[in-house]
Design a protein around this motif. Structure first.
Motif, PDB file in Angstrom:
ATOM      1  N   THR A 189       0.773  -1.142   0.042  1.00 58.48           N
ATOM      2  CA  THR A 189      -0.027  -0.111   0.209  1.00 58.48           C
ATOM      3  C   THR A 189       0.625   1.413   0.019  1.00 58.48           C
ATOM      4  O   THR A 189       2.235   1.153  -0.044  1.00 58.48           O
ATOM      5  N   SER A 190       0.673   2.159  -0.544  1.00 58.52           N
ATOM      6  CA  SER A 190       1.401   3.900  -0.460  1.00 58.52           C
ATOM      7  C   SER A 190       0.495   4.360   0.772  1.00 58.52           C
ATOM      8  O   SER A 190      -0.807   4.242   0.684  1.00 58.52           O
ATOM      9  N   VAL A 191       1.058   5.930   0.740  1.00 54.19           N
ATOM     10  CA  VAL A 191      -0.134   6.571   1.531  1.00 54.19           C
ATOM     11  C   VAL A 191       0.560   7.978   1.697  1.00 54.19           C
ATOM     12  O   VAL A 191       1.988   7.807   1.013  1.00 54.19           O
ATOM     13  N   ARG A 193       0.858  11.381   3.657  1.00 54.74           N
ATOM     14  CA  ARG A 193       0.953  12.221   5.291  1.00 54.74           C
ATOM     15  C   ARG A 193       1.326  13.967   4.684  1.00 54.74           C
ATOM     16  O   ARG A 193       2.088  14.258   3.153  1.00 54.74           O
ATOM     17  N   SER A 208       9.732   1.818   4.475  1.00 53.21           N
ATOM     18  CA  SER A 208       9.173   2.502   2.781  1.00 53.21           C
ATOM     19  C   SER A 208       9.955   3.010   1.646  1.00 53.21           C
ATOM     20  O   SER A 208      11.250   3.091   2.385  1.00 53.21           O
ATOM     21  N   ARG A 237      -8.217   3.094  -3.292  1.00 56.37           N
ATOM     22  CA  ARG A 237      -8.290   3.563  -1.537  1.00 56.37           C
ATOM     23  C   ARG A 237      -8.639   2.109  -1.265  1.00 56.37           C
ATOM     24  O   ARG A 237      -9.261   1.684  -1.587  1.00 56.37           O
ATOM     25  N   ARG A 239      -9.130   1.150   3.503  1.00 56.21           N
ATOM     26  CA  ARG A 239      -8.922   1.328   4.759  1.00 56.21           C
ATOM     27  C   ARG A 239      -8.448   0.453   6.029  1.00 56.21           C
ATOM     28  O   ARG A 239      -8.290  -0.506   5.629  1.00 56.21           O
ATOM     29  N   GLY A 245      -2.426   7.045  10.055  1.00 51.04           N
ATOM     30  CA  GLY A 245      -3.659   7.221   8.505  1.00 51.04           C
ATOM     31  C   GLY A 245      -3.743   5.489   7.796  1.00 51.04           C
ATOM     32  O   GLY A 245      -4.116   5.755   6.261  1.00 51.04           O
ATOM     33  N   GLU A 248      -5.904   6.479   4.794  1.00 53.21           N
ATOM     34  CA  GLU A 248      -5.391   7.413   3.559  1.00 53.21           C
ATOM     35  C   GLU A 248      -4.849   6.969   2.825  1.00 53.21           C
ATOM     36  O   GLU A 248      -3.476   7.718   2.155  1.00 53.21           O
ATOM     37  N   ARG A 249      -5.269   5.674   2.771  1.00 59.47           N
ATOM     38  CA  ARG A 249      -3.678   4.509   1.763  1.00 59.47           C
ATOM     39  C   ARG A 249      -4.288   3.945   0.866  1.00 59.47           C
ATOM     40  O   ARG A 249      -5.779   3.706   0.517  1.00 59.47           O
TER      41      ARG A 249
END
Length: 277
Positions: A189-191, A193, A208, A237, A239, A245, A248-249
């Motif tokens: 996954t990516s996030v 910030r 990361s 997206r 959750r 976060g 927000e992934r």
């Protein structure tokens, strides 16, 4: 490159992106070299660019983020769903048990539906939508994000109108430079910030990779960049409960324009400058 960026009041990264993605860019290159960047010519270029990109998938926010669900990405999704159900899966047999299907079904889902390497996985579209719905951000998540974006936009409007409580905002470090960054993580996954530049949290998580970042003038611009990122990757997206976060992934691989380009678009559309007390 720098001269054209200066004339257009954008970052060089934005110019490089236009040159690589937008067939309407050559007129701008020509104009920039001849220093004939009149308002009429720029307006004409924007018209051409808008007409060209309206129907193209390579540029245009979430339209360009439509995912190709390759077997690798589907497997990430299956593992996240099994984790959400409370049964983390290490093998495909574990995945099948968590998803309550036969192991051969999981193997079939994770095969390519075409002969080329980037072909989508063979999982039925209906089943993919069901799994995505199970792990997508909630309406409350999206409502909170919209509220934060609206507040950030209003704050920048107050700055432009010179009606902002700058002393209070500076005391909270909201007027300090902020960094927005995107990081790809080992779980697939990516996030996205954001934080004030120079704080203890101003760095990526351990493990990361492919970290991309942009520094903006204040917290409100950072919030708008973050909101734009989430909008562009919306189809991908997920959750993840209990994680920083978590809402927000997204599954890594979403088409996302450079953060510098997103920031430049926000600056061109909205207010600039810090205003005055």
């Amino acid at each position: 490159m720098q001269e054209i960026a200066d004339r257009l009041e954008v970052k060089p990264e934005t110019v490089r992106w236009w040159r690589s993605q937008d067939p309407a860019f050559p007129p701008v290159t020509q104009v920039g070299r001849s220093w004939g960047l009149t308002e009429d010519r720029l307006a004409a270029w924007e018209t051409v660019r808008g007409a060209d990109t309206a129907g193209r998938a390579s540029i245009g926010g979430s339209q360009g983020s439509r995912p190709v669900w390759t077997p690798v990405r589907v497997e990430v999704l299956l593992r996240l769903v099994s984790q959400r159900r409370g049964t983390p899966a290490r093998t495909k047999k574990d995945l099948a048990a968590a998803l309550k299907v036969h192991p051969s079904t999981v193997r079939r889902w994770l095969t390519r539906s075409g002969s080329w390497k980037g072909s989508p996985a063979a999982i039925p579209a209906r089943r993919l939508e069901e799994l995505l719905r199970e792990i997508s951000p909630t309406p409350a998540d999206r409502e909170r994000e919209q509220f934060q974006e609206d507040n950030a936009r209003k704050a920048l409007e107050r700055l432009r109108a010179r009606r902002a409580p700058l002393a209070a905002w500076r005391e909270q470090d909201w007027m300090s430079p902020h960094r927005v960054w995107v990081e790809d993580q080992v779980n697939g996954t990516s996030v996205v910030r954001l934080t004030r530049v120079g704080t203890r949290r101003d760095h990526a998580e351990a493990g990361s990779q492919n970290v991309r970042s942009v520094v903006v003038s204040n917290r409100f611009e950072a919030q708008l960049v973050k909101a734009t990122v989430l909008r562009e990757v919306s189809p991908w997206r997920v959750r993840l409960a209990g994680m920083s976060g978590g809402s927000e992934r997204w599954i890594s691989g979403a088409k996302l324009r450079p953060l510098e380009v997103l920031h430049d678009e926000i600056r061109r559309k909205g207010p600039r400058g810090p205003g005055r007390e």
